[in-house]
Write a protein that holds these residues in place. Structure first.
Motif, PDB file in Angstrom:
ATOM      1  N   ALA A  49       0.828  -1.200   0.000  1.00 15.95           N
ATOM      2  CA  ALA A  49       0.000   0.000   0.000  1.00 15.95           C
ATOM      3  C   ALA A  49       0.867   1.257   0.000  1.00 15.95           C
ATOM      4  CB  ALA A  49      -0.917  -0.003   1.223  1.00 15.95           C
TER       5      ALA A  49
ATOM      6  N   SER B 152     -12.696  -5.440   4.416  1.00 19.04           N
ATOM      7  CA  SER B 152     -11.588  -4.669   3.858  1.00 19.04           C
ATOM      8  C   SER B 152     -11.838  -3.172   3.803  1.00 19.04           C
ATOM      9  CB  SER B 152     -11.270  -5.179   2.447  1.00 19.04           C
ATOM     10  OG  SER B 152     -11.043  -6.563   2.460  1.00 19.04           O
TER      11      SER B 152
ATOM     12  N   THR C  70      -8.713  -0.935   4.516  1.00 19.55           N
ATOM     13  CA  THR C  70      -7.766  -0.908   3.401  1.00 19.55           C
ATOM     14  C   THR C  70      -8.205   0.091   2.335  1.00 19.55           C
ATOM     15  OG1 THR C  70      -7.311  -3.246   3.776  1.00 19.55           O
ATOM     16  CG2 THR C  70      -6.621  -2.327   1.673  1.00 19.55           C
TER      17      THR C  70
ATOM     18  N   LEU D 102      -2.517  -0.817   7.738  1.00 21.04           N
ATOM     19  CA  LEU D 102      -3.524  -0.745   6.678  1.00 21.04           C
ATOM     20  C   LEU D 102      -4.878  -1.287   7.112  1.00 21.04           C
ATOM     21  CD1 LEU D 102      -3.892   0.029   3.671  1.00 21.04           C
ATOM     22  CD2 LEU D 102      -3.303  -2.334   3.105  1.00 21.04           C
ATOM     23  N   THR D 103      -4.896  -2.223   8.066  1.00 25.65           N
ATOM     24  CA  THR D 103      -6.136  -2.933   8.393  1.00 25.65           C
ATOM     25  C   THR D 103      -6.713  -2.569   9.757  1.00 25.65           C
ATOM     26  OG1 THR D 103      -4.867  -4.805   9.298  1.00 25.65           O
ATOM     27  CG2 THR D 103      -5.458  -4.894   6.958  1.00 25.65           C
TER      28      THR D 103
ATOM     29  N   ILE E  63      -5.965  -3.695  -2.692  1.00 22.47           N
ATOM     30  CA  ILE E  63      -4.808  -2.798  -2.809  1.00 22.47           C
ATOM     31  C   ILE E  63      -4.562  -2.450  -4.274  1.00 22.47           C
ATOM     32  CG2 ILE E  63      -2.297  -2.674  -2.583  1.00 22.47           C
ATOM     33  CD1 ILE E  63      -2.586  -4.254   0.017  1.00 22.47           C
TER      34      ILE E  63
ATOM     35  N   PHE F  33      -7.737  -8.571   0.514  1.00 20.18           N
ATOM     36  CA  PHE F  33      -6.972  -7.362   0.802  1.00 20.18           C
ATOM     37  C   PHE F  33      -6.008  -7.053  -0.341  1.00 20.18           C
ATOM     38  CE2 PHE F  33      -7.398  -8.170   5.614  1.00 20.18           C
ATOM     39  CZ  PHE F  33      -8.546  -7.396   5.658  1.00 20.18           C
TER      40      PHE F  33
END
Length: 297
Positions: free
Chosen positions: A141, A176, A179, A152-153, A221, A217
């Motif tokens: 990411a 998600s 994200t 990110l999560t 991305i 995920f």
């Protein structure tokens, strides 16, 4: 910032929940005590435990889904119905504490941010394998957005409601949403920062399938990355194909003394891939220019 400073007016705390009554019984009274002026909104995503009864006992606003629609769907529903100008999203599993929210709000308002994410340390990751996966996702990411992504999560974040609602159509219904929202904010030029938090061990079992959601995920991305910066994906892929074509051409020239169809195919594919990325980049630029123009109007 806290209610003691008069800053939780206009604040909505959105909590998506699926069979988390045990942790909510402890969390909700603490939130009400610490943020008496804030709207606390529980989105019951088809729970089969006593979550519905609990929210009535504690007099907390609740949106109930008739069946399990997914964590992302619960977050989107909460964002649509929340009344506050500032939204706090936090998990219902007992990992996030009211003091975490307080610390994030203080920095969020002080620095006038668009999004502030509670970044977990390695001890806060649910298992070694998931922690390793999150590090890989953070690196991917960071490359796609051009900004350092620390977590990110993470499900703990403070956002401006109007900014967040711009991207509801992009958010998936599954697990998600952190994200997608993080990458969308970065690529749109909104300010994003991270605040370290020490989370507790979750109450109960996780609803996340690490392999299925890990693949999801990864796809998200690349999906968001290509939506906001297509050349980040297409340019490296084009370069790989060009190098492969050149290596194959050099090999066949030395061994057979000729230029083969495979080399021609690889060179052509490399050029087409780059041109697709270039056209996609122009479309993205025009899309955002149109959106910014509409916002000024």
């Amino acid at each position: 910032m806290t209610d003691k400073e008069g800053t939780s007016a206009g604040l909505s705390i959105v909590i998506p929940a699926l069979n988390e009554a045990a942790s909510l019984r402890e969390l909700l009274p603490e939130l009400k005590q610490r943020f008496p002026s804030a709207e606390i909104l529980v989105v019951d995503d088809g729970s089969t435990d006593d979550t519905a009864t609990l929210r009535k006992e504690l007099d907390v606003r609740c949106i109930r889904h008739p069946y399990n629609m997914g964590n992302g769907a619960a977050v989107k529903d909460g964002a649509r119905h929340a009344r506050g100008e500032t939204l706090v999203f936090m998990d219902a599993d007992g990992q996030h504490l009211p003091e975490h929210v307080e610390h994030l709000l203080e920095r969020f308002h002080t620095e006038d941010l668009d999004m502030l994410v509670g970044a977990r340390n390695s001890a806060g990751q649910a298992g070694l394998l998931r922690g390793l996966g999150n590090r890989i996702f953070n690196l991917l990411a960071s490359w796609m957005t051009g900004h350092r992504v620390l977590d990110l999560t993470s499900g703990l974040r403070v956002v401006r409601a109007d900014r967040f609602r711009e991207f509801l159509h992009l958010l998936p219904n599954g697990f998600s949403y952190p994200t997608t929202s993080t990458m969308a904010f970065f690529r749109s030029g909104y300010s994003v920062a991270y605040e370290p938090v020490d989370v507790r061990a979750r109450t109960g079992t996780s609803h996340l399938n690490i392999w299925r959601e890990g693949l999801r995920f990864l796809l998200i991305i690349f999906k968001i990355g290509t939506l906001y910066s297509p050349l980040k994906l297409f340019a490296p892929l084009s370069l790989v194909l060009f190098v492969a074509a050149s290596v194959w051409y050099a090999y066949t020239l030395l061994t057979e003394g000729r230029f083969t169809n495979m080399s021609a195919l690889l060179y052509t594919t490399s050029l087409l891939t780059f041109m697709i990325g270039l056209v996609s980049e122009q479309i993205t630029t025009l899309m955002f220019a149109h959106r910014n123009y509409e916002r000024r109007d």
